[in-house]
Write a protein that holds these residues in place. Structure first.
Motif, PDB file in Angstrom:
ATOM      1  N   PHE A  26       0.573   9.599  -5.108  1.00  0.00           N
ATOM      2  CA  PHE A  26       0.913  10.950  -4.440  1.00  0.00           C
ATOM      3  C   PHE A  26       1.753  11.801  -5.531  1.00  0.00           C
ATOM      4  O   PHE A  26       1.651  12.913  -5.464  1.00  0.00           O
ATOM      5  N   ARG A  27       2.667  11.000  -6.121  1.00  0.00           N
ATOM      6  CA  ARG A  27       3.328  11.628  -7.262  1.00  0.00           C
ATOM      7  C   ARG A  27       2.506  12.329  -8.342  1.00  0.00           C
ATOM      8  O   ARG A  27       2.829  13.362  -8.512  1.00  0.00           O
ATOM      9  N   SER A  67       0.914  -1.189  -0.067  1.00  0.00           N
ATOM     10  CA  SER A  67       0.064   0.180  -0.116  1.00  0.00           C
ATOM     11  C   SER A  67       0.767   1.274  -0.114  1.00  0.00           C
ATOM     12  O   SER A  67       0.546   2.168  -0.693  1.00  0.00           O
ATOM     13  N   ARG A  68       1.977   1.133   0.842  1.00  0.00           N
ATOM     14  CA  ARG A  68       2.797   2.260   0.967  1.00  0.00           C
ATOM     15  C   ARG A  68       3.305   2.812  -0.341  1.00  0.00           C
ATOM     16  O   ARG A  68       3.614   3.991  -0.817  1.00  0.00           O
ATOM     17  N   TRP A  69       3.750   1.768  -1.249  1.00  0.00           N
ATOM     18  CA  TRP A  69       4.651   1.695  -2.539  1.00  0.00           C
ATOM     19  C   TRP A  69       3.581   2.438  -3.533  1.00  0.00           C
ATOM     20  O   TRP A  69       3.878   3.576  -4.048  1.00  0.00           O
ATOM     21  N   ASP A  79       9.862   6.712 -10.587  1.00  0.00           N
ATOM     22  CA  ASP A  79       9.630   5.979  -9.189  1.00  0.00           C
ATOM     23  C   ASP A  79       9.330   4.399  -9.203  1.00  0.00           C
ATOM     24  O   ASP A  79       9.772   3.614  -8.476  1.00  0.00           O
ATOM     25  N   TYR A 101       0.848   4.144  -3.036  1.00  0.00           N
ATOM     26  CA  TYR A 101       0.204   5.355  -2.327  1.00  0.00           C
ATOM     27  C   TYR A 101       1.469   6.471  -2.635  1.00  0.00           C
ATOM     28  O   TYR A 101       1.005   7.655  -3.262  1.00  0.00           O
ATOM     29  N   ARG A 102       2.626   6.038  -2.727  1.00  0.00           N
ATOM     30  CA  ARG A 102       3.983   6.880  -3.174  1.00  0.00           C
ATOM     31  C   ARG A 102       3.797   7.386  -4.695  1.00  0.00           C
ATOM     32  O   ARG A 102       3.995   8.605  -4.934  1.00  0.00           O
ATOM     33  N   GLU A 127      -5.147   8.251  -1.299  1.00  0.00           N
ATOM     34  CA  GLU A 127      -5.550   6.824  -0.547  1.00  0.00           C
ATOM     35  C   GLU A 127      -6.647   6.425  -1.389  1.00  0.00           C
ATOM     36  O   GLU A 127      -6.848   5.231  -1.247  1.00  0.00           O
ATOM     37  N   VAL A 186      -5.384   4.094  -4.324  1.00  0.00           N
ATOM     38  CA  VAL A 186      -4.922   2.982  -3.605  1.00  0.00           C
ATOM     39  C   VAL A 186      -6.016   1.899  -3.346  1.00  0.00           C
ATOM     40  O   VAL A 186      -6.104   0.921  -3.767  1.00  0.00           O
TER      41      VAL A 186
END
Lengths: 193, 174
Positions: free
Chosen positions: B22-23, B14-16, B103, B18-19, B32, B35
């Protein structure tokens, strides 16, 4: 992390990068590099570093409960899906039961009749039923028999005017009755077949 | 894919994702939501997510496309509302797209690093832990950590350069 861009001389940048790739930089120096590479004042030839430090810089984190929220949505989705499937199956089954029941109900007469396995018995029973029907029919129509034998379609030739109207009137009603019973001169023989 | 495996997959990725979102999108709420959308799609696909520890190429591609579509829609909506705005064929500044692509590549490279290198790189360069903290977590001494970190950073740079040169040579974006 609050990243603000910094400027740096090229020699300083190269020195710092060398330390970085040796694993000797401090956290503060690494932060400096990250800040530098999100800025606009980047010399040529540092594309890889620009992207890599840009990746690290301001590594945004989602809310702590994001994972839990995602999983709860998925669990509900699955629950709804299985509920829907169960509903579809049950209602399909119910429809089948209702239709079958209706069919049984509507065709109960023919079904109950069709209970003989032995063809001889079936035949005998059928004849019995038909005999019953014809016997009943004959009894009902026995009083009319003399009338049916007459050719009621031909008008009566009598001299008297009184006779003709009253007789023709009663003959007319008989005619209708015979027609209703299917006992016109052509049909009278068929019932007893 | 069982629910248990998928939940591990979610927690890892999830955090990846999300990253990346967000970019593109620049704010937490939309990122969020993005995701969540992607994980729901993946779950409904019954996608073959065998290795739950890998950053799934499918997930990263899906979230990239989702975000691009979202931005396009937003641009379109603002265009039809604002008559004075000029029409752009590409709604995304090239830089955002370039960064998001980078990314994704960097994530994949990190993900494919041998376990020790991957672990130290994430703990130091992303989570920004001190050497003492990392030593306490991994049980390795600081010198070993530095050596491993050095190798990890070098591999990442070289792999990225390889991809970047390849890209420039072919003249196409992935």
């Amino acid at each position: 992390m609050n990243i603000k861009s910094t400027s740096m001389k090229k020699e300083d940048l190269d020195r710092l990068l060398e330390k970085y790739y040796e694993g000797s930089t401090t956290l503060e120096e690494e932060l400096l590099l990250k800040e530098f590479f999100v800025g606009t004042d980047i010399p040529e030839g540092y594309d890889a570093e620009k992207m890599i430090f840009g990746f690290y810089a301001g590594f945004e984190e989602p809310s702590n409960d994001l994972d839990d929220r995602i999983l709860s949505v998925i669990i509900n989705e699955t629950r709804n899906k299985s509920r829907r499937i169960i509903y579809l199956i049950t209602s399909a089954a119910a429809s089948v039961i209702i239709i079958t029941g209706l069919w049984i109900f509507l065709s109960r007469d023919s079904l109950t009749r069709d209970t003989y396995t032995d063809p001889e018995i079936a035949y005998a029973e059928t004849m019995k039923i038909l005999f019953d029907i014809s016997f009943t029919m004959n009894r009902a129509t026995s009083g009319l028999e003399p009338v049916s034998k007459m050719n009621i379609l031909k008008p009566l030739n009598t001299g008297s005017p009184y006779q003709s109207t009253s007789v023709s009137r009663s003959l007319k009603s008989l005619e209708y009755m015979n027609k209703a019973l299917g006992l016109t001169s052509q049909d009278s023989g068929d019932i007893n077949k | 894919m069982t629910r248990e495996n998928f939940s591990k997959y979610v927690r890892h990725n999830s955090r990846w994702l999300y990253r990346i979102a967000f970019r593109f999108l620049g704010n937490q709420e939309e990122s969020e939501d993005a995701v969540q959308e992607i994980f729901l799609k993946l779950w409904n696909m019954g996608a073959k997510l065998d290795d739950y520890v890998s950053i799934d190429a499918l997930g990263t591609t899906m979230i990239k496309n989702y975000c691009i579509d979202l931005i396009r829609k937003k641009k379109y909506n603002s265009l039809i509302n604002d008559s004075a705005a000029e029409k752009k064929s590409n709604p995304l500044p090239d830089e955002i797209l370039e960064r998001a692509e980078a990314d994704i590549i960097i994530m994949r490279i990190i993900d494919n690093l041998p376990g020790i290198y991957k672990s130290i790189l994430i703990k130091r360069d992303i989570e920004e832990l001190s050497y003492d903290e990392i030593a306490a977590l991994t049980g390795q001494n600081i010198n070993t950590l530095r050596v491993n970190l050095s190798r990890a950073r070098a591999i990442l740079r070289n792999e990225y350069k390889k991809y970047f040169d390849e890209k420039r040579r072919s003249g196409q974006a992935t």
